[in-house]
Design a protein around this motif. Sequence first.
Motif, PDB file in Angstrom:
ATOM      1  N   MET A 145      10.491  90.846  50.619  1.00  0.00           N
ATOM      2  CA  MET A 145       9.628  91.979  50.304  1.00  0.00           C
ATOM      3  C   MET A 145      10.419  93.290  50.393  1.00  0.00           C
ATOM      4  O   MET A 145      10.186  94.217  49.609  1.00  0.00           O
ATOM      5  CB  MET A 145       8.441  92.018  51.258  1.00  0.00           C
ATOM      6  N   THR A 146      11.354  93.340  51.328  1.00  0.00           N
ATOM      7  CA  THR A 146      12.245  94.502  51.411  1.00  0.00           C
ATOM      8  C   THR A 146      13.053  94.627  50.131  1.00  0.00           C
ATOM      9  O   THR A 146      13.163  95.702  49.530  1.00  0.00           O
ATOM     10  CB  THR A 146      13.214  94.340  52.602  1.00  0.00           C
ATOM     11  N   ALA A 147      13.598  93.505  49.695  1.00  0.00           N
ATOM     12  CA  ALA A 147      14.430  93.515  48.494  1.00  0.00           C
ATOM     13  C   ALA A 147      13.609  93.963  47.288  1.00  0.00           C
ATOM     14  O   ALA A 147      14.065  94.774  46.481  1.00  0.00           O
ATOM     15  CB  ALA A 147      15.018  92.126  48.258  1.00  0.00           C
ATOM     16  N   ALA A 148      12.376  93.457  47.189  1.00  0.00           N
ATOM     17  CA  ALA A 148      11.534  93.819  46.050  1.00  0.00           C
ATOM     18  C   ALA A 148      11.243  95.318  46.061  1.00  0.00           C
ATOM     19  O   ALA A 148      11.302  95.992  45.030  1.00  0.00           O
ATOM     20  CB  ALA A 148      10.234  93.018  46.091  1.00  0.00           C
ATOM     21  N   GLU A 149      10.962  95.847  47.243  1.00  0.00           N
ATOM     22  CA  GLU A 149      10.680  97.275  47.378  1.00  0.00           C
ATOM     23  C   GLU A 149      11.903  98.105  46.961  1.00  0.00           C
ATOM     24  O   GLU A 149      11.788  99.089  46.240  1.00  0.00           O
ATOM     25  CB  GLU A 149      10.305  97.571  48.837  1.00  0.00           C
ATOM     26  N   ILE A 150      13.062  97.689  47.422  1.00  0.00           N
ATOM     27  CA  ILE A 150      14.286  98.435  47.103  1.00  0.00           C
ATOM     28  C   ILE A 150      14.562  98.389  45.598  1.00  0.00           C
ATOM     29  O   ILE A 150      14.851  99.411  44.972  1.00  0.00           O
ATOM     30  CB  ILE A 150      15.492  97.877  47.894  1.00  0.00           C
ATOM     31  N   ILE A 151      14.441  97.215  45.015  1.00  0.00           N
ATOM     32  CA  ILE A 151      14.690  97.101  43.573  1.00  0.00           C
ATOM     33  C   ILE A 151      13.696  97.960  42.789  1.00  0.00           C
ATOM     34  O   ILE A 151      14.073  98.719  41.892  1.00  0.00           O
ATOM     35  CB  ILE A 151      14.618  95.618  43.123  1.00  0.00           C
ATOM     36  N   ASP A 152      12.425  97.903  43.192  1.00  0.00           N
ATOM     37  CA  ASP A 152      11.421  98.743  42.529  1.00  0.00           C
ATOM     38  C   ASP A 152      11.788 100.217  42.624  1.00  0.00           C
ATOM     39  O   ASP A 152      11.692 100.958  41.640  1.00  0.00           O
ATOM     40  CB  ASP A 152      10.045  98.577  43.205  1.00  0.00           C
ATOM     41  N   GLY A 153      12.179 100.629  43.795  1.00  0.00           N
ATOM     42  CA  GLY A 153      12.508 102.039  44.023  1.00  0.00           C
ATOM     43  C   GLY A 153      13.691 102.477  43.172  1.00  0.00           C
ATOM     44  O   GLY A 153      13.673 103.558  42.570  1.00  0.00           O
ATOM     45  N   LEU A 154      14.700 101.637  43.102  1.00  0.00           N
ATOM     46  CA  LEU A 154      15.883 102.001  42.323  1.00  0.00           C
ATOM     47  C   LEU A 154      15.551 102.046  40.837  1.00  0.00           C
ATOM     48  O   LEU A 154      16.001 102.935  40.109  1.00  0.00           O
ATOM     49  CB  LEU A 154      17.022 101.013  42.594  1.00  0.00           C
ATOM     50  N   GLU A 155      14.738 101.097  40.399  1.00  0.00           N
ATOM     51  CA  GLU A 155      14.346 101.106  38.992  1.00  0.00           C
ATOM     52  C   GLU A 155      13.475 102.309  38.674  1.00  0.00           C
ATOM     53  O   GLU A 155      13.598 102.927  37.617  1.00  0.00           O
ATOM     54  CB  GLU A 155      13.633  99.791  38.627  1.00  0.00           C
ATOM     55  N   TRP A 156      12.620 102.645  39.607  1.00  0.00           N
ATOM     56  CA  TRP A 156      11.774 103.833  39.446  1.00  0.00           C
ATOM     57  C   TRP A 156      12.652 105.066  39.267  1.00  0.00           C
ATOM     58  O   TRP A 156      12.422 105.908  38.411  1.00  0.00           O
ATOM     59  CB  TRP A 156      10.893 103.985  40.676  1.00  0.00           C
ATOM     60  N   ALA A 157      13.698 105.149  40.097  1.00  0.00           N
ATOM     61  CA  ALA A 157      14.619 106.286  40.019  1.00  0.00           C
ATOM     62  C   ALA A 157      15.245 106.367  38.639  1.00  0.00           C
ATOM     63  O   ALA A 157      15.366 107.440  38.041  1.00  0.00           O
ATOM     64  CB  ALA A 157      15.699 106.153  41.092  1.00  0.00           C
TER      65      ALA A 157
ATOM     66  N   LEU B 197      20.941 100.089  53.428  1.00  0.00           N
ATOM     67  CA  LEU B 197      21.562 100.803  52.311  1.00  0.00           C
ATOM     68  C   LEU B 197      22.741 100.005  51.765  1.00  0.00           C
ATOM     69  O   LEU B 197      23.000 100.008  50.556  1.00  0.00           O
ATOM     70  CB  LEU B 197      21.998 102.202  52.752  1.00  0.00           C
ATOM     71  N   GLY B 198      23.443  99.310  52.644  1.00  0.00           N
ATOM     72  CA  GLY B 198      24.513  98.425  52.185  1.00  0.00           C
ATOM     73  C   GLY B 198      23.933  97.351  51.272  1.00  0.00           C
ATOM     74  O   GLY B 198      24.483  97.018  50.217  1.00  0.00           O
ATOM     75  N   ALA B 199      22.780  96.829  51.678  1.00  0.00           N
ATOM     76  CA  ALA B 199      22.108  95.825  50.851  1.00  0.00           C
ATOM     77  C   ALA B 199      21.653  96.448  49.531  1.00  0.00           C
ATOM     78  O   ALA B 199      21.813  95.854  48.454  1.00  0.00           O
ATOM     79  CB  ALA B 199      20.917  95.250  51.617  1.00  0.00           C
ATOM     80  N   ALA B 200      21.102  97.668  49.608  1.00  0.00           N
ATOM     81  CA  ALA B 200      20.625  98.350  48.400  1.00  0.00           C
ATOM     82  C   ALA B 200      21.783  98.578  47.430  1.00  0.00           C
ATOM     83  O   ALA B 200      21.624  98.475  46.208  1.00  0.00           O
ATOM     84  CB  ALA B 200      19.968  99.681  48.766  1.00  0.00           C
ATOM     85  N   GLU B 201      22.946  98.873  47.984  1.00  0.00           N
ATOM     86  CA  GLU B 201      24.126  99.103  47.155  1.00  0.00           C
ATOM     87  C   GLU B 201      24.426  97.840  46.341  1.00  0.00           C
ATOM     88  O   GLU B 201      24.682  97.901  45.140  1.00  0.00           O
ATOM     89  CB  GLU B 201      25.286  99.455  48.081  1.00  0.00           C
ATOM     90  N   GLN B 202      24.351  96.691  46.992  1.00  0.00           N
ATOM     91  CA  GLN B 202      24.631  95.449  46.276  1.00  0.00           C
ATOM     92  C   GLN B 202      23.523  95.088  45.302  1.00  0.00           C
ATOM     93  O   GLN B 202      23.788  94.602  44.208  1.00  0.00           O
ATOM     94  CB  GLN B 202      24.816  94.305  47.277  1.00  0.00           C
ATOM     95  N   LEU B 203      22.276  95.351  45.707  1.00  0.00           N
ATOM     96  CA  LEU B 203      21.166  95.045  44.802  1.00  0.00           C
ATOM     97  C   LEU B 203      21.236  95.923  43.556  1.00  0.00           C
ATOM     98  O   LEU B 203      20.920  95.476  42.457  1.00  0.00           O
ATOM     99  CB  LEU B 203      19.825  95.233  45.519  1.00  0.00           C
ATOM    100  N   ALA B 204      21.654  97.180  43.735  1.00  0.00           N
ATOM    101  CA  ALA B 204      21.779  98.086  42.593  1.00  0.00           C
ATOM    102  C   ALA B 204      22.732  97.469  41.581  1.00  0.00           C
ATOM    103  O   ALA B 204      22.431  97.384  40.385  1.00  0.00           O
ATOM    104  CB  ALA B 204      22.270  99.455  43.056  1.00  0.00           C
ATOM    105  N   GLY B 205      23.877  97.008  42.059  1.00  0.00           N
ATOM    106  CA  GLY B 205      24.851  96.376  41.169  1.00  0.00           C
ATOM    107  C   GLY B 205      24.237  95.172  40.476  1.00  0.00           C
ATOM    108  O   GLY B 205      24.404  94.965  39.271  1.00  0.00           O
TER     109      GLY B 205
END
Length: 831
Positions: free
Chosen positions: A531-543, A724-732
Amino acid sequence: HPEEVPELPAGVADRLREDGIDDLYPPQAAAVEAGVTRGESLVASVPTASGKTLIAELAMLSSVARGVSEPRSDGSEEPPGGSPGGKALYIVPLRALAAEKNAEFERWEALGFDVGVSTGNYDADGEWLASRDIVVATSEKVDSLVRNGAAWIDDLTCVVADEVHLVDDAGRGPTLEVTLGKLRTLNPGIQVVALSATVDNADVIAEWLDAELVDSEWRPIELKTGVHYGNAVTFDDGSRREVPVDAGGRPTAALVDDALAGDAPDDDQGSSLVFVNSRRNAEASAKRLRDVTDPHLTDDERGRLAELAAEIRNVSDTETSDTLAECVAAGAAFHHAGLAPEHRSLVEDAFRDRLVKCVSATPTLAAGVNTPSRRVIVRDWRRYDGEYGGMKPLDVLEVHQMMGRAGRPGLDPYGEAVLLAKNADTRDELFERYVWADPEPVRSKLAAEPALRTHVLATVASGFAHTREELLEFLGRTLYATQTDESGRLEAVTDDVLAYLDRNGFLERDDGALSATSVGHTVSRLYLDPMTAAEIIDGLEWAETNRSEAVRALGGDAGSEGDGAAADASTGATNGDPEAAGFRRASELSTAGDDPDPDDAAGSEPDGDSTDGPATGSGDDPTYPTALGLFHLVSRTPDMYELYLKSGDRERFTELCYERESELLGRTPSEYEDVRFEEWLSALKTAKLLEDWADEVDEDRITERYGVGPGDIRGKVDTAEWLLGAAEQLAGEVGLSPIPVREAKKRVEYGVREELLELAGVRGVGRKRARRLFEAGIETRADLRDADKSVVLRALRGRRKTAERILENVGRQDPSMDGIAKADSGSSSTA
Ligand code: ADP
């Protein structure tokens, strides 16, 4: 006697004797009888402080010495490479305990056993641990090692689960439960030793683990439990002790004083441990009790306590540190999870050395850390519980664990644990509820959805199940399955979870076959709640989708924001900084750094251009997403435990929310969506704390502003860094630029603004020194290598050793400061 146990390796018995262990305690002898030194699995349900750790040590040492006897999961008999011996893993529930256990086991290194503690990031495989005979780690860490395919896990011959009754804990229990399941699947012959406080259904745990059971109430020292009411304590054995409370007085103070006055002829004063229900109460209690302990101190003790107080002040320059030092100087202390780890261990050591006479603590101290005390006072037996909607009585198990801390073997004739009652009815209730009562049975919490969500994905991603059937079979071997009589419930929740994971693109289901997607694998390895990952991906896509609009809003707002007389003029993110620093600096950082990432070019994005040329300077192209936006994004995930809103916060953060709305990565809920809006604001509070930290606000100010301890700041910062380290990888992974995320991560890691990132990355520098060097005109590593030594020395306040170490770390040829004088104030100023 230890020397009569044939399976123990040479030297162990002698070493135990040296440590004062001549005879095994009865539960230890029973464990040996049950075969714990011959590789038998065992559940030991024994009271606190009755020598459970030694049972584990006997098992681990003999297992390592015996080596691999069972055929391994791949059919081979010999371990591939490495030592031919066995390998043991000791699983602890808390990080603080990992260090403690590691230090305890290091005594076996003299006999040739290598010991290692596995800490650090959740995404590393800890390969160096392959050479250790005994490894200590938290259950989360072990879980992540399994997910990351650490090869040495397959070599384990013995696993110990400390405090196994915590499988009952909704937050962390399922991880321990599933991890034990995986270890047993990987190593079918593995010896499992589970250590538990005395619980009601240890037999069920033993059944689950196919283990022998030692279930004992034996204690090395007698424990009297009772209730104080009026002017006396009534104990369970019917005895009474007069402890008068003077008019308007407090029973806790009277009990602490009474223990110190003592009646032991050898003037062996008794210490007290006071359990309260909140950090604030712990501090307030210590402040009051120092007046009680102070008159009992000798001059010698007063001198040593003054030294200890100075040491405490030295650790950090915060209000908590000050308060603690003041209390300790008078012989009283407090202990809670908000303290810096150094403070915690100073307090624990001084209490064990009988220098500190009384510690007021939250229940974290009862869990694990070995701090026995003559008297334990359970002052608060209720704690605020939001879900419960008020003050909720503590579990019997928890109160018994606190009480179990009473009595120091070899020092006290017996231990006393006392609950406090204001009236006769409460006295009777407390006897019923805690003195006479048995602890609750342990119950698995695995079937809760958040737990299953995480573990189902990991189980599939790391190859423990390839189909729905295999998954259900794996889950069928858990404690939950052993306990439940609600057939079908686990299956139903599992199906819900599979549907969720499929919907969010983490898993694929094909006719019963299950496989993790690429993102799913990443999420599992990164140790994220899906659920954390989904939230982060949503947020980055929203951005990404709202980029141009947000950038316009930020640029447009910049002027008025900058003029505002807000207390936090330091929030640089929206001030239209002409350097538009984020992209450019981050890209410099990535080429200078040690992990260049091919995605850094970020060529696909319109804004990517700013990575190359100098910034535009027009002020309408601020970094996006901003650090605050990213901090808020990770703060609203279930993996970041949020700050609660206190009175006044709602207004304060509502205002901030509208002021900075264009930075937040998602739609701000309407104020009418009560719960969601509240959560949004709590996340903003956490995010703002992180932003303050990354804006170089003093630790002390932060603790005041947010009502948290220095330990909490550390906790938030570590979690943010990980997420944020995880978000960095998910962004990629989803094709977005990871650069702003990396910069936000670095800023939170070092606690600095972007211009200091390079300097703060030098070992030994840190946020404060980086700022002083920067102000002296030294802005980069290269500057530091070439700088005038006298300028460096002055910026570092004349600390020669520090200056030399730092210059050495930055690769300067001749770091010596011999004969260098600090530049006087004039010469270091830059234009
Ligand atoms: P638990 O893990 O059950 O809470 P510990 O293992 O921490 O308890 O043991 C408490 C203390 O008892 C430790 O200081 C330990 O060294 C000591 N101890 C354990 N076994 C023996 C023994 N057989 N004889 C003397 N002291 C012992």
